[in-house]
Design a protein around this motif. Structure first.
Motif, PDB file in Angstrom:
ATOM      1  N   THR A 274       0.867  -1.373   0.044  1.00  0.00           N
ATOM      2  CA  THR A 274      -0.012  -0.130  -0.066  1.00  0.00           C
ATOM      3  C   THR A 274       0.782   1.379   0.022  1.00  0.00           C
ATOM      4  OG1 THR A 274      -1.961  -0.984   1.093  1.00  0.00           O
ATOM      5  CG2 THR A 274      -1.664   1.310   1.412  1.00  0.00           C
ATOM      6  N   SER A 275       2.038   1.154   0.682  1.00  0.00           N
ATOM      7  CA  SER A 275       2.842   2.331   0.655  1.00  0.00           C
ATOM      8  C   SER A 275       3.362   2.842  -0.791  1.00  0.00           C
ATOM      9  CB  SER A 275       4.237   1.940   1.582  1.00  0.00           C
ATOM     10  OG  SER A 275       3.726   1.750   3.047  1.00  0.00           O
ATOM     11  N   TYR A 276       3.853   1.666  -1.450  1.00  0.00           N
ATOM     12  CA  TYR A 276       4.081   1.883  -2.838  1.00  0.00           C
ATOM     13  C   TYR A 276       3.171   2.199  -3.671  1.00  0.00           C
ATOM     14  CZ  TYR A 276       8.882  -0.890  -2.276  1.00  0.00           C
ATOM     15  OH  TYR A 276       9.949  -1.192  -1.700  1.00  0.00           O
ATOM     16  N   ARG A 277       1.975   1.813  -3.527  1.00  0.00           N
ATOM     17  CA  ARG A 277       0.764   2.294  -4.450  1.00  0.00           C
ATOM     18  C   ARG A 277       0.627   3.910  -3.966  1.00  0.00           C
ATOM     19  NH1 ARG A 277      -5.547   0.298  -4.021  1.00  0.00           N
ATOM     20  NH2 ARG A 277      -5.971   1.143  -6.058  1.00  0.00           N
ATOM     21  N   LEU A 278       0.603   4.240  -2.956  1.00  0.00           N
ATOM     22  CA  LEU A 278       0.029   5.612  -2.401  1.00  0.00           C
ATOM     23  C   LEU A 278       1.213   6.810  -2.746  1.00  0.00           C
ATOM     24  CD1 LEU A 278      -1.926   5.172   0.823  1.00  0.00           C
ATOM     25  CD2 LEU A 278      -2.737   5.255  -1.703  1.00  0.00           C
ATOM     26  N   MET A 279       2.547   6.172  -2.947  1.00  0.00           N
ATOM     27  CA  MET A 279       3.491   7.033  -3.044  1.00  0.00           C
ATOM     28  C   MET A 279       3.722   7.189  -4.671  1.00  0.00           C
ATOM     29  SD  MET A 279       6.116   6.165   0.044  1.00  0.00           S
ATOM     30  CE  MET A 279       7.152   7.716  -0.576  1.00  0.00           C
ATOM     31  N   GLN A 280       2.865   6.601  -5.510  1.00  0.00           N
ATOM     32  CA  GLN A 280       3.080   6.663  -6.833  1.00  0.00           C
ATOM     33  C   GLN A 280       1.682   7.252  -7.474  1.00  0.00           C
ATOM     34  OE1 GLN A 280       3.782   2.588  -8.531  1.00  0.00           O
ATOM     35  NE2 GLN A 280       5.694   2.541  -7.619  1.00  0.00           N
ATOM     36  N   PRO A 281       1.686   7.570  -8.865  1.00  0.00           N
ATOM     37  CA  PRO A 281       0.587   8.371  -9.531  1.00  0.00           C
ATOM     38  C   PRO A 281      -0.617   7.206  -9.455  1.00  0.00           C
ATOM     39  CG  PRO A 281       2.186   8.675 -10.894  1.00  0.00           C
ATOM     40  CD  PRO A 281       2.881   7.799  -9.754  1.00  0.00           C
ATOM     41  N   PRO A 282      -1.865   7.713  -9.253  1.00  0.00           N
ATOM     42  CA  PRO A 282      -2.334   8.923  -9.282  1.00  0.00           C
ATOM     43  C   PRO A 282      -2.442   9.888  -7.923  1.00  0.00           C
ATOM     44  CG  PRO A 282      -4.191   7.517  -9.257  1.00  0.00           C
ATOM     45  CD  PRO A 282      -2.855   6.570  -9.294  1.00  0.00           C
ATOM     46  N   PHE A 283      -1.884   9.240  -7.019  1.00  0.00           N
ATOM     47  CA  PHE A 283      -1.963   9.558  -5.717  1.00  0.00           C
ATOM     48  C   PHE A 283      -0.904  10.572  -5.277  1.00  0.00           C
ATOM     49  CE2 PHE A 283      -4.012   5.430  -5.725  1.00  0.00           C
ATOM     50  CZ  PHE A 283      -5.314   5.819  -5.310  1.00  0.00           C
ATOM     51  N   ASP A 284       0.275  10.111  -5.346  1.00  0.00           N
ATOM     52  CA  ASP A 284       1.638  10.895  -5.174  1.00  0.00           C
ATOM     53  C   ASP A 284       1.703  11.621  -3.789  1.00  0.00           C
ATOM     54  OD1 ASP A 284       2.818  10.489  -7.687  1.00  0.00           O
ATOM     55  OD2 ASP A 284       1.439  11.744  -8.463  1.00  0.00           O
ATOM     56  N   TYR A 285       1.339  10.685  -2.724  1.00  0.00           N
ATOM     57  CA  TYR A 285       1.452  11.189  -1.337  1.00  0.00           C
ATOM     58  C   TYR A 285       2.744  11.139  -1.005  1.00  0.00           C
ATOM     59  CZ  TYR A 285      -3.595  10.771  -1.154  1.00  0.00           C
ATOM     60  OH  TYR A 285      -5.187  10.777  -1.385  1.00  0.00           O
ATOM     61  N   GLY A 286       3.137  11.996   0.066  1.00  0.00           N
ATOM     62  CA  GLY A 286       4.337  11.875   0.708  1.00  0.00           C
ATOM     63  C   GLY A 286       4.425  10.999   1.801  1.00  0.00           C
ATOM     64  N   GLN A 287       5.709  10.814   2.393  1.00  0.00           N
ATOM     65  CA  GLN A 287       6.064   9.665   3.384  1.00  0.00           C
ATOM     66  C   GLN A 287       5.064  10.068   4.591  1.00  0.00           C
ATOM     67  OE1 GLN A 287       8.426   7.143   2.671  1.00  0.00           O
ATOM     68  NE2 GLN A 287       7.215   6.302   4.282  1.00  0.00           N
ATOM     69  N   ALA A 288       4.824  11.251   4.934  1.00  0.00           N
ATOM     70  CA  ALA A 288       4.346  11.523   5.982  1.00  0.00           C
ATOM     71  C   ALA A 288       2.713  10.974   6.020  1.00  0.00           C
ATOM     72  CB  ALA A 288       4.468  13.022   6.574  1.00  0.00           C
ATOM     73  N   THR A 289       2.316  11.446   4.901  1.00  0.00           N
ATOM     74  CA  THR A 289       0.821  11.385   4.734  1.00  0.00           C
ATOM     75  C   THR A 289       0.367   9.604   4.593  1.00  0.00           C
ATOM     76  OG1 THR A 289       0.618  13.298   3.604  1.00  0.00           O
ATOM     77  CG2 THR A 289      -1.169  11.608   3.083  1.00  0.00           C
ATOM     78  N   VAL A 290       1.307   9.210   3.772  1.00  0.00           N
ATOM     79  CA  VAL A 290       1.273   7.515   3.816  1.00  0.00           C
ATOM     80  C   VAL A 290       1.330   7.002   5.070  1.00  0.00           C
ATOM     81  CG1 VAL A 290       2.356   5.514   3.074  1.00  0.00           C
ATOM     82  CG2 VAL A 290       2.150   7.503   1.614  1.00  0.00           C
ATOM     83  N   SER A 291       2.146   7.410   6.134  1.00  0.00           N
ATOM     84  CA  SER A 291       2.442   6.985   7.488  1.00  0.00           C
ATOM     85  C   SER A 291       1.080   6.982   8.256  1.00  0.00           C
ATOM     86  CB  SER A 291       3.415   7.693   8.087  1.00  0.00           C
ATOM     87  OG  SER A 291       4.673   7.141   7.626  1.00  0.00           O
ATOM     88  N   LEU A 292       0.319   8.109   8.034  1.00  0.00           N
ATOM     89  CA  LEU A 292      -0.823   8.496   8.653  1.00  0.00           C
ATOM     90  C   LEU A 292      -2.080   7.499   8.229  1.00  0.00           C
ATOM     91  CD1 LEU A 292      -0.830  12.312   8.767  1.00  0.00           C
ATOM     92  CD2 LEU A 292      -0.555  10.770  10.449  1.00  0.00           C
ATOM     93  N   VAL A 293      -1.998   6.843   7.053  1.00  0.00           N
ATOM     94  CA  VAL A 293      -2.883   5.956   6.608  1.00  0.00           C
ATOM     95  C   VAL A 293      -2.947   4.623   7.628  1.00  0.00           C
ATOM     96  CG1 VAL A 293      -3.353   4.187   4.918  1.00  0.00           C
ATOM     97  CG2 VAL A 293      -2.650   6.298   4.286  1.00  0.00           C
ATOM     98  N   PHE A 294      -1.612   4.333   8.260  1.00  0.00           N
ATOM     99  CA  PHE A 294      -1.653   3.262   9.159  1.00  0.00           C
ATOM    100  C   PHE A 294      -2.777   3.545  10.584  1.00  0.00           C
ATOM    101  CE2 PHE A 294       2.379   2.597   6.653  1.00  0.00           C
ATOM    102  CZ  PHE A 294       2.073   1.371   6.440  1.00  0.00           C
ATOM    103  N   GLY A 295      -3.141   4.748  10.461  1.00  0.00           N
ATOM    104  CA  GLY A 295      -3.908   4.994  11.649  1.00  0.00           C
ATOM    105  C   GLY A 295      -5.303   4.117  11.715  1.00  0.00           C
ATOM    106  N   VAL A 296      -5.435   3.395  10.393  1.00  0.00           N
ATOM    107  CA  VAL A 296      -6.550   2.496  10.347  1.00  0.00           C
ATOM    108  C   VAL A 296      -6.369   1.271  11.334  1.00  0.00           C
ATOM    109  CG1 VAL A 296      -7.564   0.782   8.789  1.00  0.00           C
ATOM    110  CG2 VAL A 296      -7.040   2.972   7.788  1.00  0.00           C
TER     111      VAL A 296
END
Length: 433
Positions: A274-296
């Motif tokens: 999921t980290s790889y997916r969200l840091m690539q297009p079309p999302f292009d999220y940064g490392q901090a944003t991706v880390s917050l996804v783990f709040g799930v």
């Protein structure tokens, strides 16, 4: 990951009188004094200190193990490696942990519970603080693999300590706090390492998590009361092997061990890529944003208790099937290229995973007629082996098919898990007829 951790233990609860530790109660209350019970009870200072120690231990252990998960895309870039190779940052640790946990509790039988737990946490933390200073990927993986061995001394021994030292009416809360600490640690380690990596570097993030581990190790050493009901023993290899074989001969136990393999393997695979997916297009999220996804992950702390309690009404088999089905549905939902759908799918997977693990791990102990602790250790061996194997194999599916490839692997694993759960449910009904 944050989950309950049964242990390998050779039961022999023989109360042994011991001098009271300075500043800690010898007995919990007048009633305990009257019957000579020196086990730790709720409402005492020893109980508070023990829970502080167990919470800190669970938090730091899982923070140290899983802090690398959101950093895998960074490892790929910095070291020039594939996603499958990058996953070794976690798989090397959990693979060695799986094997080492079969023996860690036997070591604690000889040298004692607290010394093994404290040494495990402090040495593991020191190894994590050393990781940021390596310049070669192979050296990094070797350090993480060695840490898998040293980590084994905590989850494998914590439950043995609780079973020996805590009064039965207080042990449930104690283990609940340990599990809660594990869940928060799995989330906290990912968030701390990921967010710091975004603003500074992954090296700074890992060093920070390692420093946190040292602090928690010192809390564990200071606050955990010394064992009063432990007597050293030296179980022979033949006795240990026989206790494992008793469980391996049971078809239902083997099915539960397979369930553990499929559960954590699928769960780790989801979050690895999921980290790889969200840091690539079309999302292009940064490392901090991706880390917050783990709040799930917080959802799982609730679901393990909720679905575990649901078994009293529906039975273990139906709840295990429900949990597996929820994970499968969640995996399919994540195929939708929209962030709300991805979060919904991850939530379903997380809810189902923690519930299924709660049910399966408790079922292992209930189904074991002998060598219960060894049954739990075999379950954990399969559980962490699944993380190591499937977590890395998922990288090959990601490289060839992107996220749909990962979901294909997940569907195969979870359909197999659902079929296994259905067989276990049928066997349970047959046994009650």
């Amino acid at each position: 990951m944050s989950v309950s951790q049964p242990s390998v233990s050779f039961e022999r609860a023989v109360p042994v009188a011991a001098p009271a530790l300075p500043g800690r109660e010898r007995v919990a209350n007048p009633a305990a004094a009257a019957d000579g019970d020196t086990r730790i009870r709720r409402g005492t200072r020893s109980f508070v200190l023990t829970n502080l120690a167990l919470f800190s231990a669970g938090f730091s252990t899982f923070a140290l193990i899983y802090c690398v998960q959101p950093l895998m895309p960074v490892f790929s870039v910095e070291f020039g490696i594939s996603p499958a190779q990058s996953s070794l940052a976690l798989s090397a640790t959990t693979g060695m942990l799986a094997v080492a946990m079969l023996f860690a509790s036997a070591l604690s039988e000889v040298v004692g519970r607290k010394p093994v737990m404290v040494a495990s946490l402090l040495v593991s933390s020191a190894l994590m603080m050393a990781c940021p200073f390596v310049q070669d990927w192979n050296q990094f993986v070797w350090l993480r693999a060695v840490a898998g061995i040293t980590f084994s001394g905590l989850p494998a021994v914590a439950m043995a300590y609780v079973g020996e030292e805590m009064h039965s009416e207080s042990s449930g809360l104690a283990m609940g706090l340990y599990i809660g600490g594990s869940g928060l640690g799995g989330l906290g380690g990912r968030a701390i390492a990921g967010i710091i990596a975004d603003f500074y570097s992954w090296r700074t993030g890992m060093f920070a998590v390692g420093t946190l581990g040292i602090a928690c190790g010192l809390i564990l050493w200071w606050s955990l009361p010394a064992s009063r009901h432990f007597r050293p023993s030296s179980p022979s290899p033949r006795v240990i092997l026989a206790s494992f074989l008793v469980n391996l001969k049971d078809a239902r136990q083997r099915a539960l061990f397979l369930t553990g393999f499929l559960l954590l393997g699928s769960f780790v695979c989801v979050y690895n890529y999921t980290s790889y997916r969200l840091m690539q297009p079309p999302f292009d999220y940064g490392q901090a944003t991706v880390s917050l996804v783990f709040g799930v992950y917080l959802i799982g702390i609730f679901s393990s208790a909720y679905l575990g309690n649901l078994t009293t009404r529906l039975g273990r088999g139906p709840v295990l099937c429900l949990s597996m089905g929820l994970m499968l549905a969640g995996a399919l939902v994540t195929l939708m290229p929209a962030m709300p759908a991805i979060l919904l799918g991850l939530s379903a997977i997380t809810f189902g995973f923690f519930g299924a693990h709660s049910v399966a791990s408790s079922w292992v102990g209930a189904n074991a007629h002998a060598a219960k602790a060894q049954a739990s250790s075999l379950y954990l061996f399969s559980y962490y082996l699944g993380s190591s194997v499937i977590g890395t194999v998922g990288g090959l599916f990601w490289a060839d098919g992107g996220w749909p490839g990962v979901v294909l692997l997940l569907c195969v694993m979870l359909v197999a898990g659902l079929a296994t759960a259905a067989w276990l449910a049928r066997e349970a009904r047959t046994a009650t007829v």
